[in-house]
Every structure is written in C-alpha cells, then in structure tokens.
Design a protein around this motif. Structure first.
Motif, short mmCIF file in Angstrom:
data_model
loop_
_atom_site.label_atom_id
_atom_site.label_comp_id
_atom_site.label_asym_id
_atom_site.label_seq_id
_atom_site.Cartn_x
_atom_site.Cartn_y
_atom_site.Cartn_z
N LEU A 1 50.76 -0.34 26.20
CA LEU A 1 50.47 -1.33 27.23
C LEU A 1 49.17 -2.03 26.91
CD1 LEU A 1 50.69 -2.60 30.15
CD2 LEU A 1 49.41 -0.57 30.94
N THR A 2 49.19 -3.37 26.96
CA THR A 2 47.97 -4.17 26.89
C THR A 2 47.86 -4.93 28.20
OG1 THR A 2 48.11 -4.45 24.49
CG2 THR A 2 46.75 -6.02 25.69
N LEU A 3 46.77 -4.71 28.91
CA LEU A 3 46.55 -5.36 30.19
C LEU A 3 45.46 -6.41 30.02
CD1 LEU A 3 47.40 -5.33 33.18
CD2 LEU A 3 45.59 -3.65 33.59
N VAL A 4 45.79 -7.67 30.34
CA VAL A 4 44.86 -8.77 30.17
C VAL A 4 44.48 -9.29 31.55
CG1 VAL A 4 44.48 -11.04 29.13
CG2 VAL A 4 45.98 -9.38 28.00
N GLY A 5 43.20 -9.18 31.91
CA GLY A 5 42.78 -9.66 33.22
C GLY A 5 41.41 -9.12 33.57
N SER A 6 40.85 -9.68 34.62
CA SER A 6 39.51 -9.26 35.06
C SER A 6 39.60 -8.03 35.95
CB SER A 6 38.85 -10.40 35.84
OG SER A 6 39.55 -10.63 37.05
N GLU A 7 38.47 -7.36 36.10
CA GLU A 7 38.42 -6.22 37.02
C GLU A 7 38.72 -6.68 38.44
OE1 GLU A 7 35.21 -2.93 38.77
OE2 GLU A 7 34.91 -3.78 36.76
N ALA A 8 38.26 -7.88 38.79
CA ALA A 8 38.52 -8.39 40.13
C ALA A 8 40.02 -8.58 40.37
CB ALA A 8 37.78 -9.72 40.34
N SER A 9 40.74 -9.06 39.35
CA SER A 9 42.18 -9.26 39.49
C SER A 9 42.90 -7.93 39.65
CB SER A 9 42.74 -10.01 38.28
OG SER A 9 42.28 -11.34 38.25
N ILE A 10 42.49 -6.93 38.89
CA ILE A 10 43.12 -5.61 38.98
C ILE A 10 42.87 -5.00 40.36
CG2 ILE A 10 43.07 -3.25 38.07
CD1 ILE A 10 42.37 -4.54 35.32
N ARG A 11 41.62 -5.08 40.82
CA ARG A 11 41.31 -4.51 42.14
C ARG A 11 42.06 -5.25 43.24
NH1 ARG A 11 37.28 -0.90 42.58
NH2 ARG A 11 36.01 -0.49 40.72
N ALA A 12 42.16 -6.57 43.12
CA ALA A 12 42.88 -7.35 44.13
C ALA A 12 44.34 -6.93 44.18
CB ALA A 12 42.77 -8.84 43.82
N ALA A 13 44.95 -6.73 43.01
CA ALA A 13 46.35 -6.34 42.97
C ALA A 13 46.58 -4.97 43.60
CB ALA A 13 46.86 -6.35 41.53
N VAL A 14 45.76 -4.01 43.22
CA VAL A 14 45.96 -2.63 43.67
C VAL A 14 45.76 -2.52 45.18
CG1 VAL A 14 45.12 -0.26 43.47
CG2 VAL A 14 45.31 -1.69 41.43
N THR A 15 44.86 -3.30 45.73
CA THR A 15 44.56 -3.20 47.17
C THR A 15 45.40 -4.16 48.00
OG1 THR A 15 42.75 -4.79 46.86
CG2 THR A 15 42.18 -2.45 46.79
N ARG A 16 46.38 -4.80 47.38
CA ARG A 16 47.19 -5.78 48.11
C ARG A 16 48.67 -5.41 48.02
NH1 ARG A 16 46.38 -11.46 45.74
NH2 ARG A 16 44.26 -11.20 46.49
N PRO A 17 49.08 -4.37 48.73
CA PRO A 17 50.51 -4.03 48.72
C PRO A 17 51.31 -5.05 49.52
CG PRO A 17 49.37 -2.67 50.32
CD PRO A 17 48.30 -3.47 49.60
N VAL A 18 52.56 -5.22 49.13
CA VAL A 18 53.45 -6.08 49.90
C VAL A 18 53.80 -5.36 51.20
CG1 VAL A 18 55.71 -7.16 50.00
CG2 VAL A 18 54.39 -7.22 47.87
N ALA A 19 53.41 -5.94 52.32
CA ALA A 19 53.72 -5.35 53.62
C ALA A 19 54.59 -6.34 54.38
CB ALA A 19 52.43 -5.05 54.38
N ARG A 20 55.88 -6.08 54.39
CA ARG A 20 56.81 -7.01 55.04
C ARG A 20 57.12 -6.54 56.46
NH1 ARG A 20 61.10 -9.20 50.46
NH2 ARG A 20 59.54 -10.39 49.30
N ALA A 21 56.98 -7.44 57.41
CA ALA A 21 57.27 -7.11 58.79
C ALA A 21 58.77 -6.87 58.94
CB ALA A 21 56.82 -8.24 59.71
#
Length: 651
Positions: free
Chosen positions: A618-638
């Motif tokens: 696996l090669t992950l290309v992105g900033s630490e901010a992008s990774i943190r934003a993704a991990v802390t943003r789960p899809v929550a569907r009403a």
C-alpha cells in the motif's frame, strides 16, 4: 445574519427562486436547485405555500440526495451543512423556525401524512419529528417488516446430523486446534450453519475474511440437505448490485466448487449456477409502471437468494428485492458494512448488522442449536440485548488475504482512531509507504518518483506481454498495481493521474499509444454488455494475437475472454480509477491518493475501502490533515431501519 462570501449568481447549484429561509439556504449551498424546485412544485400541488413547510420538504429532498432516508426537523438547524464547505455562513444564525412549532406546522399541511397510520396519498410523511419522502418511508417499513418476518418465522426443516457432518467435511479444522467462536476460522462454520438453519442470514466481514468461500460451502450444504430429503435441488440465485460483482461471485463459487469434499453431482450443480445483477434477476422493465416483472404478486422461483456486495444495495432496491423473494425462501446477504454504502439513499446492510458488528448477538436457543451442529463454543456479546434478527448475523474476522502493516492501517481506520492510523504510518511497515504531501499543491518530482517507478514497471510488463500476445501474463501484470483516487476530476483526481501516467509511458516505451487501439492499452469497461459478457468495472488489456490483429482480453474464471476492441462501446483507458469504481476488486499493490481535508467525499469508509483493495503493498498519498479528516468523518446516514430491527420491538 451576515454572509462572509459573495453569492455566485451563475452557480448552477444555486436556486434563484424562493424567499426567506428557503432562499438563504439555497444561497449557502445547503439546498441545491433541485431540492428547492421539487419542494416548491410539491407545495404548489397541495396549495402549501407556507414557507416553513416548503423549507422542511426541501430538506427532506436534500436528505435523500445525500443518502439519508429522512430529515429530523428537531435537529436540522444544528446538523445541516453547506455542500460547498468554503461558504462562510453561520447557519445557526439563520431564522430557523422553533422546532416544536415547525413540526406542528408541517403536520398541519395538506401535503403531509402524519404518523404510521396517516393517509397513503401524500408525498411527504411526518413520523415524530422525522420528515420522510413517503416513498422512502414505505421502503424502510417494508424492509423492516420483511427482515423481522424472516427472522422470526419458523426455520426450515434441517437434518442436523447431516449438517454437522457436512460442516466437518467442508470446514476441516487444522489438527490440534480448539473449536471456538470468537473470531477464528470457526466463524465461517457458524456462518454456514446459520444460513442453512435460518431463512435470513447475513455473512459479513472485511476483504479476505472468506465470505465467498463460505457462500460456496453454504450452497453445497443446501444441496446435500435436499438430496438427503429426496427433494429437488435448491434453486439458487447468485446476485449482486453490479454486473462485475455478480460475475466475480459466480467465478468464486465455481472455483471453490471444484475442490469441495462433496459429490460429483453437487460440484457440477454449483459450477452450473449462474449469476446476475439484482435488476436483471427482478426483470427490469423500463416501460412498465411497476418497473420490475417480479414482485410479491409474481415472486421469484428461487428457493435460495444470495446477494453479494450487499453494502452497495440501496434502500429502494433492497425493498424491491425483498418484495420478490418468496417468504419460504432463504435469503443470504453477503458484504462488508464498513465499506462504502450505496450512492443512493440508505445503508441497509449496516442497519441490519447493527450491534452485531462488534460480536455475535445470538439468543440462547439459536446459540445452543449452532453449538450442537458446529461443535464450536459460541460466546455471544451482550446476549441480554439480542433480538431475533441477531440470530442470523455472523461477522467474519480472520483476514486471509493480507496482513502486517496493511491490516494494522485498516484496523486503525476502522476503529476511528486517527492517532493510531498516523502512528502505524509513521512506523513505516514493510508493506506500507506514506507519501506525506499537500494535495492542494502540484506534485513534486520526488513525491511521485516511487509511484512512477512502480506504475511504469507494471505497465511495461503489460505492454511486453500484450505485444507478444500473452493475454494471461498481460492481465496478471495489470492486476499488480493500481492508482485509486477519491475524485474522478480535478487536481490529483483519476483523470489527472491517467494523463500523467500516460505521459510517463509515452516517454518510456517507443511507439506506445499510437491510435485509439494499441497493444498494451489497459481497459476499464464502463457499461454492462451482456452480449459480449463484459460488465461495468471489468478490467482488460488489448493484445496483439500474433497475426497482426488486436484483441481485448478479460479474465473469466482463469480463462481468457477475447473480444474485438471495436465491439466495445463503453471503455476508458485504465491508468487510474476512483475508489468507488474499485469496490469489490483487489490488486497486488495499490496507490491511494487522498484529496484535501475539506473534500466532502473524504470519509472513513472511503479511506478504508481504498486501503483494503491492496493485497501485498500500500502507498498512501496525502497530508496528515486529510488522513485525520477521513478517519474522524464516518458516513452517518439518517435511517430508522436499525432502530426498527434492534429495539425491543424487533423481537
């Protein structure tokens, strides 16, 4: 209220109609033009010109557009957000109606049916403070009723001794192992037994946990039960939401069947089992008002329906499928609730799995029955909260496909812990590389050098095999590396990477990419073509057959399917694809490119899906901010489906 941005009057997303709060939400890109115009049209049909009612209906339309099933008017003011996150407006400062008064006003409108017993001729339904488009409320109710009925109906007649013997043969344990039910291979035995014993079963789990391996054995066990009872063989439907996923399911079942310890007749029957999309199974009829040929009045003839990639099935499509499956038939849902959900409304698989994602939620009677046939010690998590639907749900946990750093990254993402993800990435496992870069800036040469080297190496192997006419080697090389992007367009989107990779290849390979069709061109099919046997998402390669003719080749169960390239009506060059398009696929080495942290598409499920496409690197290309934003943003569907299935009423 003061806007801190300039409204673009020519922005196509903006509704240039309405007034008051409706207009302000449109200017702030909370409501799209289609949301506002749909609400105004519905309001005019019922003479509902009250602005607060139209705003509520527009938010209900918006909810479906974003994948939700309803909007909660009691919390809307604090939960909605602009489609464009750069819009600088304090939404809380807008003139929102007082929640109780708003709910009362909406409930009094001639446009709205109130409660579960409200009139059936209204386009919008209010249940408590939840406002649904009536169609989606009916779909949700229908799915809940069907799932609960299948979970609580008397189970089919099963020869328990025969089932136990079949499980021992088909899921042979390694010597000197202790049977347990807490996350090892025994969960596959438990899942297979559950699918045989019950009318509703869910076989969930991440990539490489053995879901399709289990499906093949479920089918064999059901054939054995029918043969022993002197009954006709089960009529099994293998289906998936996409043509590619359906084809892969059939290929996996056929491949597994060849090595199963069962009779020749059963192996032959499994190999003969075909697959289709859900739409094709139901009989899609575009010109027919009912849309599908099969429904409750004309049910499917199958006695077993197995649905792969169930996480991708929308609320509407699942409702239509369940409506057409006979009440006496077994239904087996297969998929990973942690992956990307349907692009349409609902998260049906995740709602059904519910708390069983954390461990078995099996009631005592079902637990005793499973223990008797599997020989496993089955420990249910929090059995006091178990309800009927939990008896049929098993989440597989042991990953057979990848391990090491990839598994550690995937587990950390799934746990929702951004610090753990960053810690694993900074530790630098042998099978994981993190290229920490800012996606808002042009890629620097040093940042892309390792990607360029990996992609070029694989691409040159593809071209070499294609020019000598070896379709098998070309396809194998094609699967060795893949660039996955969150976006299709824009900076660092799939289109940008395709252009960049093709530029590298033209510079490295003499005579490469001459004309529209050339040996070594990697292909991505973008539409189903049942005549040719290729499906949306299929990947292939153009090769030289040695006689000066070009052929497009695709992998079919280890065999090569050849097609004249000019017969392919809808294909792209496969250099980079979106993570959505890659769902259900696996590649040896994967490059996951993340967008800016403000991208609304960047979610935990997107990152998890991209990471788990990798088998060995696996090669992950992105900033630490992008990774943190993704991990802390789960899809929550009403959605109210999980509540209907897992509360006390779900018994």
């Amino acid at each position: 209220m003061t806007f801190t941005y300039t409204v673009d009057l020519h922005d196509g997303r903006r509704a240039a109609v309405g007034n008051g709060l409706l207009r302000e939400l449109g200017d702030a890109t909370v409501l799209a033009s289609a949301d506002v115009r749909t609400a105004l049209t519905l309001g005019s049909l019922a003479d509902a010109v009250e602005s607060d009612v139209v705003v509520a209906v527009a938010l209900a339309v918006r909810a479906v557009r974003l994948g939700h099933v309803f909007v909660d008017l009691a919390t809307a003011a604090g939960t909605v957000s602009p489609d464009d996150e750069e819009v600088g407006v304090d939404l809380a400062a807008l003139a929102w109606p007082e929640p109780d008064a708003w709910v009362a006003a909406v409930g009094a409108s001639a446009l709205v049916a109130v409660g579960v017993d409200g009139p059936a001729d209204r386009p919008v339904r209010l249940v408590g403070s939840r406002l649904y488009l009536d169609r989606y409320w009916r779909h949700e109710r229908a799915i809940a009723a069907d799932v609960l009925a299948r979970a609580t109906d008397a189970p089919p007649a099963v020869d328990h001794d025969l089932l136990a013997a079949g499980l021992d043969r088909l899921f042979a344990r390694a010597p000197n192992t202790t049977p347990v039910g807490d996350g090892t291979d025994d969960l596959q035995r438990i899942a297979a037994a559950t699918a045989v014993l019950r009318r509703l079963a869910v076989v969930a789990g991440g990539p490489g946990t053995g879901k399709t391996t289990t499906v093949a054995r479920i089918a064999a066990l059901l054939h054995e039960q029918a043969a022993a009872a002197g009954a006709p063989p089960p009529r099994i439907a293998l289906v998936a939401p996409t043509g590619k996923a359906a084809a892969r399911l059939a290929e996996a079942v056929h491949a597994e069947a060849a090595g199963l310890d069962t009779t020749d007749a059963i192996r032959a029957a499994l190999v003969a089992t075909t697959s289709s999309t859900i739409h094709r199974l139901l009989g899609w009829q575009p010109g027919n008002r009912s849309r599908f040929r099969h429904d409750r009045a004309n049910p499917l003839p199958h006695t077993v329906v197995i649905v792969d990639e169930s996480s991708m099935v929308s609320l509407s499509l699942m409702a239509k499928l369940l409506d057409a499956v006979r009440p006496s038939a077994r239904l087996v849902l297969v998929g990973d609730p942690r992956q990307l959900a349907s692009v349409e409304a609902g998260a049906v698989l995740g709602d059904i799995v519910g708390p069983a994602a954390d461990g078995l939620r099996v009631r005592p009677s079902a637990r005793a029955e499973l223990a008797a046939v599997t020989g496993a010690t089955i420990e249910a998590t929090d059995p006091g909260d178990a309800v009927a639907v939990g008896d049929g749900i098993v989440v597989l946990r042991r990953v057979h496909r990848f391990g090491g750093g990839i598994a550690a990254v995937a587990d950390a993402i799934d746990s929702g812990d951004p610090d753990a993800v960053i810690t694993v990435l900074r530790r630098g496992p042998d099978d994981v590389i993190w290229i920490e870069t800012d996606p808002a800036l042009p890629a620097a040469p040093l940042e892309t050098e390792s990607i360029r080297a990996a992609v070029l190496d694989a691409a040159m192997s593809v071209v070499d095999a294609a020019r000598r006419g070896d379709g098998g080697d070309a396809l194998e090389a094609l699967r060795s590396v893949q660039v996955l992007c969150a976006h299709r367009r824009g900076p660092w989107g799939a289109s940008w990477w395709r252009f960049e990779i093709e530029r590298w290849l033209r510079a490295a390979i003499p005579g490469y990419a001459v004309g529209p069709w050339y040996a070594g061109r990697p292909l991505l099919v973008t539409e189903n073509d049942y005549t040719l046997g290729v499906f949306n998402g299929d990947t292939g390669v153009v090769i030289d057959d040695g006689a000066g003719r070009l052929r497009a080749v695709f992998d079919r169960r280890g065999e090569i399917l050849e097609v004249r390239p000019t017969r392919l009506a809808a294909v792209d060059s496969l250099y980079a694809i979106t993570i959505h398009k890659a769902q259900g696929s696996q590649f040896g080495s994967v490059v996951v490119v993340l967008p800016e942290p403000t991208s609304p598409i960047l979610t935990r499920e997107l990152l998890y899906t991209g990471v788990t496409r990798a088998q060995s690197h696996l090669t992950l290309v992105g900033s630490e901010a992008s990774i943190r934003a993704a991990v802390t943003r789960p899809v929550a569907r009403a959605s109210g489906l999980a509540e209907a299935l897992w509360t006390a009423g779900g018994t």
